[in-house]
Scaffold this active site. Structure first.
Site, PDB file in Angstrom:
ATOM      1  N   TYR A  17       0.824  -1.218   0.000  1.00 46.11           N
ATOM      2  CA  TYR A  17       0.000   0.000   0.000  1.00 46.11           C
ATOM      3  C   TYR A  17       0.852   1.258   0.000  1.00 46.11           C
ATOM      4  O   TYR A  17       0.481   2.269  -0.594  1.00 46.11           O
ATOM      5  CB  TYR A  17      -0.997  -0.006   1.169  1.00 46.11           C
ATOM      6  CG  TYR A  17      -2.221  -0.812   0.806  1.00 46.11           C
ATOM      7  CD1 TYR A  17      -3.278  -0.233   0.123  1.00 46.11           C
ATOM      8  CD2 TYR A  17      -2.292  -2.169   1.091  1.00 46.11           C
ATOM      9  CE1 TYR A  17      -4.388  -0.977  -0.263  1.00 46.11           C
ATOM     10  CE2 TYR A  17      -3.386  -2.931   0.714  1.00 46.11           C
ATOM     11  CZ  TYR A  17      -4.435  -2.322   0.037  1.00 46.11           C
ATOM     12  OH  TYR A  17      -5.508  -3.066  -0.357  1.00 46.11           O
ATOM     13  N   GLN A  53     -15.343   4.059  -6.676  1.00 44.90           N
ATOM     14  CA  GLN A  53     -14.745   2.878  -6.052  1.00 44.90           C
ATOM     15  C   GLN A  53     -13.250   3.115  -5.869  1.00 44.90           C
ATOM     16  O   GLN A  53     -12.559   2.286  -5.292  1.00 44.90           O
ATOM     17  CB  GLN A  53     -14.944   1.656  -6.956  1.00 44.90           C
ATOM     18  CG  GLN A  53     -16.399   1.320  -7.202  1.00 44.90           C
ATOM     19  CD  GLN A  53     -16.545   0.324  -8.351  1.00 44.90           C
ATOM     20  OE1 GLN A  53     -16.435  -0.871  -8.181  1.00 44.90           O
ATOM     21  NE2 GLN A  53     -16.792   0.838  -9.538  1.00 44.90           N
ATOM     22  N   HIS A  69     -15.050   2.648  -1.406  1.00 39.66           N
ATOM     23  CA  HIS A  69     -14.052   1.668  -0.959  1.00 39.66           C
ATOM     24  C   HIS A  69     -12.961   2.307  -0.106  1.00 39.66           C
ATOM     25  O   HIS A  69     -11.881   1.754   0.033  1.00 39.66           O
ATOM     26  CB  HIS A  69     -13.448   0.953  -2.171  1.00 39.66           C
ATOM     27  CG  HIS A  69     -14.446   0.089  -2.900  1.00 39.66           C
ATOM     28  ND1 HIS A  69     -14.194  -0.514  -4.112  1.00 39.66           N
ATOM     29  CD2 HIS A  69     -15.709  -0.285  -2.565  1.00 39.66           C
ATOM     30  CE1 HIS A  69     -15.258  -1.201  -4.503  1.00 39.66           C
ATOM     31  NE2 HIS A  69     -16.190  -1.069  -3.582  1.00 39.66           N
ATOM     32  N   CYS A  93     -10.098   0.790  17.261  1.00 39.79           N
ATOM     33  CA  CYS A  93     -10.210   1.554  18.509  1.00 39.79           C
ATOM     34  C   CYS A  93     -10.612   2.994  18.214  1.00 39.79           C
ATOM     35  O   CYS A  93     -10.883   3.766  19.110  1.00 39.79           O
ATOM     36  CB  CYS A  93      -8.894   1.516  19.293  1.00 39.79           C
ATOM     37  SG  CYS A  93      -7.650   2.659  18.655  1.00 39.79           S
ATOM     38  N   PRO A 143     -13.611   1.727 -22.683  1.00 40.18           N
ATOM     39  CA  PRO A 143     -13.101   1.244 -23.972  1.00 40.18           C
ATOM     40  C   PRO A 143     -13.346  -0.244 -24.199  1.00 40.18           C
ATOM     41  O   PRO A 143     -13.224  -0.724 -25.324  1.00 40.18           O
ATOM     42  CB  PRO A 143     -11.589   1.524 -23.899  1.00 40.18           C
ATOM     43  CG  PRO A 143     -11.280   1.743 -22.467  1.00 40.18           C
ATOM     44  CD  PRO A 143     -12.544   2.158 -21.778  1.00 40.18           C
ATOM     45  N   ALA A 171     -11.870   7.486 -20.720  1.00 44.51           N
ATOM     46  CA  ALA A 171     -12.499   8.570 -19.949  1.00 44.51           C
ATOM     47  C   ALA A 171     -11.951   9.944 -20.334  1.00 44.51           C
ATOM     48  O   ALA A 171     -12.705  10.909 -20.466  1.00 44.51           O
ATOM     49  CB  ALA A 171     -12.288   8.316 -18.459  1.00 44.51           C
TER      50      ALA A 171
HETATM   51  N1  APR Z   1     -11.079   5.005 -19.490  1.00 41.62           N
HETATM   52  C1  APR Z   1     -12.188   4.348 -19.072  1.00 41.62           C
HETATM   53  N2  APR Z   1     -12.186   3.068 -18.702  1.00 41.62           N
HETATM   54  C2  APR Z   1     -11.015   2.403 -18.736  1.00 41.62           C
HETATM   55  C3  APR Z   1      -9.805   3.021 -19.152  1.00 41.62           C
HETATM   56  C4  APR Z   1      -9.874   4.369 -19.536  1.00 41.62           C
HETATM   57  N3  APR Z   1      -8.789   5.046 -19.949  1.00 41.62           N
HETATM   58  N4  APR Z   1      -8.820   2.105 -19.064  1.00 41.62           N
HETATM   59  C5  APR Z   1      -9.365   0.966 -18.627  1.00 41.62           C
HETATM   60  N5  APR Z   1     -10.702   1.135 -18.425  1.00 41.62           N
HETATM   61  C6  APR Z   1     -11.683   0.173 -17.919  1.00 41.62           C
HETATM   62  C7  APR Z   1     -11.401  -1.263 -18.228  1.00 41.62           C
HETATM   63  O1  APR Z   1     -11.882  -1.604 -19.517  1.00 41.62           O
HETATM   64  C8  APR Z   1     -12.191  -1.974 -17.112  1.00 41.62           C
HETATM   65  O2  APR Z   1     -13.524  -2.200 -17.505  1.00 41.62           O
HETATM   66  O3  APR Z   1     -11.688   0.263 -16.509  1.00 41.62           O
HETATM   67  C9  APR Z   1     -12.188  -0.945 -15.975  1.00 41.62           C
HETATM   68  C10 APR Z   1     -11.354  -1.332 -14.786  1.00 41.62           C
HETATM   69  O4  APR Z   1     -11.921  -2.444 -14.165  1.00 41.62           O
HETATM   70  P1  APR Z   1     -11.335  -3.031 -12.816  1.00 41.62           P
HETATM   71  O5  APR Z   1      -9.862  -3.137 -12.925  1.00 41.62           O
HETATM   72  O6  APR Z   1     -12.093  -4.256 -12.486  1.00 41.62           O
HETATM   73  O7  APR Z   1     -11.610  -1.854 -11.768  1.00 41.62           O
HETATM   74  P2  APR Z   1     -12.935  -1.572 -10.918  1.00 41.62           P
HETATM   75  O8  APR Z   1     -14.144  -1.886 -11.703  1.00 41.62           O
HETATM   76  O9  APR Z   1     -12.791  -0.205 -10.373  1.00 41.62           O
HETATM   77  O10 APR Z   1     -12.789  -2.621  -9.755  1.00 41.62           O
HETATM   78  C11 APR Z   1     -13.678  -2.574  -8.680  1.00 41.62           C
HETATM   79  O11 APR Z   1     -12.273  -4.101  -7.485  1.00 41.62           O
HETATM   80  O12 APR Z   1     -10.375  -5.020  -6.400  1.00 41.62           O
HETATM   81  C12 APR Z   1     -11.153  -3.986  -6.634  1.00 41.62           C
HETATM   82  O13 APR Z   1     -11.508  -2.609  -4.794  1.00 41.62           O
HETATM   83  C13 APR Z   1     -11.016  -2.628  -6.101  1.00 41.62           C
HETATM   84  O14 APR Z   1     -12.466  -0.743  -6.324  1.00 41.62           O
HETATM   85  C14 APR Z   1     -11.912  -1.849  -7.013  1.00 41.62           C
HETATM   86  C15 APR Z   1     -12.965  -2.863  -7.387  1.00 41.62           C
END
Ligand code: APR
Length: 289
Positions: free
Chosen positions: A109, A143, A161, A173, A258, A275
């Site tokens: 972390y 998230q 999260h 505590c 994407p 994004a």
């Molecule tokens: N713009 C938009 N979306 C994007 C981009 C971008 N430039 N690059 C990647 N992505 C998309 C991917 O296609 C994918 O669908 O972002 C998504 C990321 O997915 P995850 O890695 O699963 O992330 P997330 O959905 O936030 O995960 C949820 O899981 O372990 C965890 O706690 C952690 O909050 C997180 C949760």
């Protein structure tokens, strides 16, 4: 600084952080491919999405790791680059993993915290922050634990999260450290009140979300006139259930991603784009009240 922790050997699509709820499956045979791929922004989906947001007074925005990808913060599940393709989430993001090896998890972390501290909000974060002035309410439900929405200037942010910037007592505590520089020495540091370990103030796999944050997120999504979902795979519940809740409450759902996601079938428009490109195009001048 290289990341600590052992690379893992298996995929982790089914595990989820923030509660043990299973996702509802997409109906058999329904395709998530609603929009043609291969263009940066699918112009028809973008135009449809802009129309859906026109005249909206209360906009909710659900964001995931993809929101910060263009800031250089790795996502979790993207093939090759996602953190869970290199590291074992049960070792590094679960209470059991922390108890088994607190220094290892703490160092992981610390590495991520350093990465996030060096990252800058991208054009997508900035577009959301700037668009807030044009809506009666623009609530970001994220998230992400990186704080980049707030650093971009968004004020109405619900962190589902938790936050990687904060640390708290493992024994609950009540000790909470809002900033890394306030932390006592040690790796991991000990709680100055009760002597237990300190841990990052994030929600780990198998843990419950803060009920107040979740309730506020549900309210924001069900009271909104539209929901924009950016950069999430839609695999982790309860966050992934928010688009369905918004839709049931009558709000159109627009997804920006994407890649196909688990929740594309819930959306009224899917913009297959990053994004940083899509949000300025989508929100520039939209939604004025
Ligand atoms: N713009 C938009 N979306 C994007 C981009 C971008 N430039 N690059 C990647 N992505 C998309 C991917 O296609 C994918 O669908 O972002 C998504 C990321 O997915 P995850 O890695 O699963 O992330 P997330 O959905 O936030 O995960 C949820 O899981 O372990 C965890 O706690 C952690 O909050 C997180 C949760």
């Amino acid at each position: 600084m290289s990341p600590p922790g052992r690379p893992k050997g298996e995929s982790f699509e089914r595990e989820r952080e923030g509660g043990p709820v299973d996702p509802p499956g997409r109906p058999e045979g329904e395709s998530s491919e609603r929009e043609p791929e291969g263009r940066l922004v699918a112009a028809d989906a973008l135009a449809a999405a802009r129309r859906m947001l026109a005249g909206v007074r209360r906009l909710a925005v659900l964001t995931g790791a993809g929101m910060s990808a263009e800031s250089g913060v790795p996502t979790f599940r993207d093939a090759h680059t996602g953190l869970w393709s290199r590291f074992d989430p049960m070792q590094l993001a679960s209470p059991e993993g922390f108890r088994a090896d607190p220094p290892l998890v703490w160092r992981w972390y610390a590495w991520r915290r350093e990465l996030v501290a060096k990252a800058r909000p991208n054009a997508g974060h900035l577009a959301l922050a700037e668009a807030a002035a044009h809506f009666e309410r623009l609530c970001v439900v994220t998230q992400n634990v990186d704080g980049l929405h707030q650093r971009a200037g968004s004020r109405d942010v619900i962190e589902l999260h938790g936050s990687i910037v904060r640390s708290r007592c493992l024994a609950e505590c009540g000790a909470l450290f809002a900033r890394p520089e306030e932390l006592p020495a040690g790796e991991p540091p000990r709680c100055p009140r009760c002597g237990s370990w300190l841990r990052p103030d994030v929600v780990w796999f198998g843990e419950r979300l803060d009920p107040e944050a979740l309730a506020a997120a549900e309210r924001a999504c069900t009271e909104a006139d539209a929901l924009l979902v950016v950069g999430t795979s839609g695999l982790v519940y309860p966050a992934a259930g928010l688009p369905m809740q918004a839709r049931r409450a009558g709000a159109p759902v627009v997804i920006v991603n994407p890649q196909p996601t688990e929740i594309d079938a819930v959306a009224d428009a899917v913009v297959r784009a990053a994004a940083g490109a899509a949000l300025p195009a989508l929100l520039g001048g939209a939604g004025a009240v």
